[in-house]
Scaffold this active site. Structure first.
Site, PDB file in Angstrom:
ATOM      1  N   LYS A 169       0.904  -1.359   0.112  1.00 22.22           N
ATOM      2  CA  LYS A 169       0.033   0.032  -0.084  1.00 22.22           C
ATOM      3  C   LYS A 169       1.224   1.194  -0.038  1.00 22.22           C
ATOM      4  O   LYS A 169       0.360   2.473  -0.310  1.00 22.22           O
ATOM      5  CB  LYS A 169      -1.024  -0.019   1.684  1.00 22.22           C
ATOM      6  CG  LYS A 169      -1.904   0.785   1.310  1.00 22.22           C
ATOM      7  CD  LYS A 169      -2.929   1.367   2.901  1.00 22.22           C
ATOM      8  CE  LYS A 169      -4.097   1.834   2.121  1.00 22.22           C
ATOM      9  NZ  LYS A 169      -3.232   3.333   2.521  1.00 22.22           N
TER      10      LYS A 169
ATOM     11  N   PHE B 211      -9.935   3.778   5.321  1.00 25.50           N
ATOM     12  CA  PHE B 211     -10.223   3.413   4.975  1.00 25.50           C
ATOM     13  C   PHE B 211     -12.149   3.892   4.458  1.00 25.50           C
ATOM     14  O   PHE B 211     -11.832   5.322   4.152  1.00 25.50           O
ATOM     15  CB  PHE B 211     -10.249   2.091   5.146  1.00 25.50           C
ATOM     16  CG  PHE B 211      -9.318   1.152   5.032  1.00 25.50           C
ATOM     17  CD1 PHE B 211      -8.741   0.997   3.469  1.00 25.50           C
ATOM     18  CD2 PHE B 211      -8.830   0.574   5.818  1.00 25.50           C
ATOM     19  CE1 PHE B 211      -7.054   0.168   3.667  1.00 25.50           C
ATOM     20  CE2 PHE B 211      -7.369  -0.072   5.667  1.00 25.50           C
ATOM     21  CZ  PHE B 211      -6.713  -0.355   5.177  1.00 25.50           C
TER      22      PHE B 211
END
Length: 562
Positions: free
Chosen positions: A112, A308
């Site tokens: 990520k 998120f």
């Protein structure tokens, strides 16, 4: 500028202001500053409380929460949007601060990447923040592992408390994605080497001490919460706490510096507090309350983010962090991208660079649910359509038209390429949302019980029909009730890629079942973790980790970091 690492090249080319200048701009007096070199510092909370802040403390103190739609594996630029929005408010003449989580080395070395933003919307020094920074994660790691060692030593040295080695709660942690440590056996080698037992490691960001650091109001609250941690149970199934071991003082001592927020800057010169780093899929996903409270006390506008989407970090910010910190957001930004919309519209990840207006519009079902989730908290969100280089004007305009037809506030965000200038329209939309007000409310009342809280989250946020308690969860629910812990908030550990517990179920699924396999009490943090699906508290590395591209050049500068 390197075409392979433009974010790093931009950060390395920037001329940073001395941290003393940034502190003065924020209203932090010199006596409260603990410099870590020329461009980063800790803010001594005790010294700050004893001083007279530069700011008067009057006027408005707006809080903006940034969340996102369900992301693609590489992320959608939520941190980038957060930083760019803060710089845009600075350009609009609003006294602004940004509060972010610290990056974890696991995803940096994995897939990520870091969490400092990107392009011309970054917090800097990017290399320092993404690597060891001021040592907070190391302090949390050693505090956690010292506690684990003290527990095992107590068992080895006669076990006066009668701790059952089969029912220990505390796990050791490491800031690496290391699947080989998920399940281990320790204490082998004979009587002098300890008591053999099964164990396992978590990643640092999933540790209860990380959560406690991020939810503690001050050093005294930190020690109180550490003392309340449940490390295991006796053979009679009574809880054993850190206070029972009488080591809360020692563990707090290891964290006495880590509790102080870290001050850095954005590329636009906006003061930034980067502190704490729980993941939102396996933990509560928000930066420290001390950093957010400090930013609010010193600024007109504080921009913070939760990890998120609305189903994870935002729900946890609004139901856990805001509840404990008595915070009331004035606006919420939902970050969306054309590529994420297309993925949720059925396009394969390898085909996301191709124009597909129909797929982007099909994927708005996912975005729509995230918007409605925020509305469920009594807040009206603003959609930030974060532009990526391969997005086409036709795709962007189609999504903005979709939002306009439904009365959603939305603005294009081009902060990666233009910094704060690329979020001026977004800042204006958020400022307009300030004036609309709202009636913020938590989604559930913990006093209704764990099952009721889980059902509310699953049905109203995830679109599920029901919750099923499987595996250890039913027995754990009985245990929670027996100890009076079944009236705590719930922190759901769930995949970030779907509203369900199945990462392959994209879009806006409904009618599914949320499978809860375990309920883990985190009494010091003040919540219960509900583990769903196949979510792991120790992630693994991908086939080709980002670490393969990293190194240093002849001058010792970072290469390949993103």
């Amino acid at each position: 500028m390197s075409s392979e690492n433009p974010d790093l090249a931009i950060a390395q080319a920037a001329t940073l202001e001395p941290i003393e200048t940034i502190a003065a701009r924020a209203g932090i007096p010199a006596e409260a500053l603990i410099p870590y070199g020329r461009t980063k510092a800790k803010v001594d909370l005790r010294a700050l409380a004893a001083s007279t802040p530069t700011r008067s403390g009057d006027g408005e103190h707006r809080l903006v929460l940034v969340t996102a739609m369900s992301p693609t594996p590489a992320g959608e630029g939520k941190s980038t949007t957060t930083v760019g929005l803060a710089d845009a408010f600075t350009l609009r003449g609003r006294r602004t601060m940004v509060a972010l989580r610290e990056p974890a080395l696991g995803p940096i070395m994995g897939i990520k990447g870091g969490a400092t933003g990107g392009g011309y919307a970054q917090v800097v020094p990017m290399e320092d923040i993404n690597l060891h920074f001021t040592g907070d994660f190391h302090a949390i790691q050693i505090a956690n592992n010292t506690l684990a060692a003290l527990v095992d030593n107590h068992i080895q040295q006669g076990n006066a408390l009668g701790i059952d080695p089969r029912r220990l709660q505390i796990k050791r942690v490491v800031d690496v994605n290391d699947r080989a440590l998920r399940h281990v056996v320790i204490g082998l080698g004979g009587p002098l080497q300890g008591v053999p037992r099964e164990d396992g490691f978590d990643i640092v960001v999933a540790s209860e001490i990380m959560a406690i650091l991020c939810l503690a109001r001050d050093i005294h609250d930190l020690q109180r919460r550490i003392a309340a941690m449940v490390v295991g149970f006796t053979y009679d199934r009574e809880a054993v706490t850190v206070a029972d071991l009488r080591v809360e003082g020692a563990i707090t001592l290891l964290l006495k510096d880590a509790i102080n927020p870290n001050l850095v800057q954005t590329l636009g010169g906006t003061p930034a507090l980067v502190h704490g780093g729980p993941f939102a899929n396996i933990a509560h996903g928000c930066n420290s309350l001390t950093a957010t409270a400090l930013a609010q006390s010193l600024s007109e506008v504080t921009v913070t983010e939760a990890g998120f989407g609305s189903d994870l970090g935002a729900e946890k910010f609004l139901d856990i962090t805001a509840r404990f910190g008595r915070l009331t957001p004035d606006a919420v930004v939902v970050v969306a991208t054309v590529r994420a919309l297309k993925m949720h519209g059925g396009v394969a990840r390898t085909e996301l660079d191709r124009e597909d207006v129909e797929a982007a519009l099909a994927g708005t079902a996912n975005l729509h649910r995230h918007v409605e989730n925020i509305r469920g908290f009594g807040l009206e969100p603003v959609i930030a359509l974060n532009r990526f280089p391969n997005d086409t004007d036709a795709e962007l305009e189609a999504v903005l038209a979709w939002a306009g037809e439904r009365g959603f506030r939305a603005a294009r965000s081009e902060v990666w390429a233009r910094g704060g200038e690329g979020a001026l329209d977004l800042a204006d939309q958020v400022a307009a949302a300030f004036e609309d007000g709202g009636a913020f409310r938590h989604l559930y009342d913990p006093c209704d019980g764990i099952e009721a809280s889980l059902t509310t989250i699953a049905t109203r946020i995830y679109g599920a029909d029901r919750v099923e308690l499987e595996g250890r969860a039913p027995a754990q629910l009985r245990m929670l009730a027996r100890h009076g812990w079944d009236r705590l908030p719930v922190c759901v550990a769930k995949t970030q890629y779907s509203f369900s517990d199945d990462p392959t179920l994209l879009g806006a699924p409904s009618g599914h079942v949320l499978h809860v396999r375990d309920l883990v009490p985190k009494i010091g943090a003040g919540f219960v973790v509900a583990l769903t699906g196949d979510i792991m508290t120790m992630p693994g590395l991908p086939r080709e980790p980002a670490a393969l591209r990293m190194g240093v050049d002849a001058e010792g500068n970072a290469v390949g970091l993103f």
